[in-house]
Design an enzyme around this catalytic site. Sequence first.
Site, PDB file in Angstrom:
ATOM      1  N   SER A 182      -9.659   1.721   2.981  1.00  0.00           N
ATOM      2  CA  SER A 182      -8.819   2.494   2.115  1.00  0.00           C
ATOM      3  C   SER A 182      -7.776   1.666   1.361  1.00  0.00           C
ATOM      4  O   SER A 182      -7.232   2.138   0.359  1.00  0.00           O
ATOM      5  CB  SER A 182      -8.081   3.554   2.941  1.00  0.00           C
ATOM      6  OG  SER A 182      -7.221   2.940   3.870  1.00  0.00           O
ATOM      7  N   LYS A 189       0.858  -1.190   0.000  1.00  0.00           N
ATOM      8  CA  LYS A 189       0.000   0.000   0.000  1.00  0.00           C
ATOM      9  C   LYS A 189       0.897   1.245   0.000  1.00  0.00           C
ATOM     10  O   LYS A 189       1.901   1.272   0.729  1.00  0.00           O
ATOM     11  CB  LYS A 189      -0.882  -0.025   1.247  1.00  0.00           C
ATOM     12  CG  LYS A 189      -1.944   1.055   1.305  1.00  0.00           C
ATOM     13  CD  LYS A 189      -2.769   0.908   2.593  1.00  0.00           C
ATOM     14  CE  LYS A 189      -3.910   1.901   2.664  1.00  0.00           C
ATOM     15  NZ  LYS A 189      -4.709   1.753   3.892  1.00  0.00           N
ATOM     16  N   SER A 228      -9.906  -0.602   7.195  1.00  0.00           N
ATOM     17  CA  SER A 228      -9.310  -0.406   5.873  1.00  0.00           C
ATOM     18  C   SER A 228      -8.598  -1.603   5.265  1.00  0.00           C
ATOM     19  O   SER A 228      -8.176  -1.538   4.105  1.00  0.00           O
ATOM     20  CB  SER A 228      -8.324   0.772   5.912  1.00  0.00           C
ATOM     21  OG  SER A 228      -9.008   1.983   5.870  1.00  0.00           O
TER      22      SER A 228
END
Lengths: 460, 95
Positions: A148, A73, A172
């Site tokens: 997210s 990420k 997330s």
Amino acid sequence: MKTFKDIHKSLMKKEFTCTQLVQEYLNKVKKSKLNDFLLITDKLALEQAKKVDDKIARKQKIGELEGIPIAIKDNMLVKDFICTAGSKILENYVSPYDAFVIKKLKDAGAIIIGKTNLDEFAMGSSTENSAYGVVKNPIDVSRVPGGSSGGSAAAVAADHCLAALGSDTGGSIRQPAAFCGVVGFKPSYGAVSRYGLIAMASSLDQIGCFANNVQDTRLVFNIIKGKDKMDSTTLDLKEIKTPKKIIIGVPKQYFADGINFNVKEEIEKTIKKFKDFGYEIKEIDLPYTEYALAVYYIIMPAEVSANLARYDGIKYGFSAKNKNLLENYLKTRAKGFGDETRRRIILGTYVLSAGYRDAYYAKAQKVRNLIKQDFEKAFKEVDIILTPTTPTPAFKIGEKQDPLSMYLADIYTAPASLAGLPAISLPIKVKNDLPIGLQLIGPQFKDDLVFNIAEIYEQL
Amino acid sequence: MSNISKKDIQHIAKLARIELIDKEEEKFQKDLSSILDFVEKLNKVNTDNVDRLSQVTGLENIVREDKVNSKEKYELLKQVPNKKGKYIKVPKILE
């Protein structure tokens, strides 16, 4: 889909080289139409792959993660590569060092193939808040992958990598795992160092991982976990014993109004399966659940407003370069941050401001304590808690326009975050329909127990 | 509690060092009001004699040596948008 074990065997048997494997994944990522990657680290990946191939050629033993293509990420630092956190304010920011988890992965010989897209500063439940465009769900490209960590979840689901790292503050990792039909694990708060993770809400942020199955997810976790002197909230987890007779708790509050019919039906089917296999199911009461989201949307923005004060256009990142200092701050942050980020900074500043701090922030911290106590009481009666991960499957891109309706996507994941508990989302694949997420929440620091029971679920 | 005015928004945004243009003030006023209405439900919870929870691990007083990594200092300086030599340049604040 191939598991780490399959790849490991093929590498050892020389069915293909690590370089060939990595090249194949890099090609897939380059052709991706999902917008799941922000950056491809091909040079680093191929260098790492060569090292693995050299080791195999020298007949040296390789580890379980060695040669496995993994995506990161884009809020974790990989030295010498740009790290944007999905924000314009960091569009040119070059990572000065490796995050703790990245160092661990590199040492284990895992191949870092690229950085994945995310909601700006990990704030969102759909990746629609990324300054670099929305990620598409590989199962249905008209839908969001969740957020997210939507890029990481989509990349694993689309077989653009075999595993990915994400971060989870209120859901997330688990929510996008549920939306994309993959496994997503959020460790106990304190199990994994955040050194080199771009901070969002520090009392909640935790790094975790995605993969296609429980075993692979666990292998990644076992590499990245552990105490780090650079993150003073970390500790080493103790070994635990899995009880012979497992009691599964099902909190009625997670099946109340607002839950989608299919989600409810599929979760109930799974509960029945556990029952049929002889596991005891017990209905439990977590009365403060209904307040979790309200607590979360005070504590999180408060911490966000403090953490994001560092983006001042002076030390690094985008700068409006105005000659007046105050104007420079105001313009840098107005232009550098997107809507949701500014909304949360302003909200957080408000709940911490003079006259409101006790009414909002202190009150939320007290209710947070009650939520933690709720879980502690429940774990006196049961070994694990089973819930849906999200109230609905993946929604359409653009479907949720007002911020509050988006926030409700975290309703089943925020409680475990507030209490610092380990939790995993496991995919329930529904024929001709969208996948659904099953969440298992474990007692604090019993991350291994969560994996043990998740492995049982996989074999039901 | 959630009677947040346009003036409040202006004031808070300035404290947060974020410039807003006119239309945005209205948008944030509306968004924040609905979020604050939502969190209002916490007032229904009796929290007398409940301690505030600010951390979950129970770890306290974890310290390490405060040592500067000089290599990192160089890497960090490379990121500065406006600098002179090894110094960060900031706009003048005193006339």
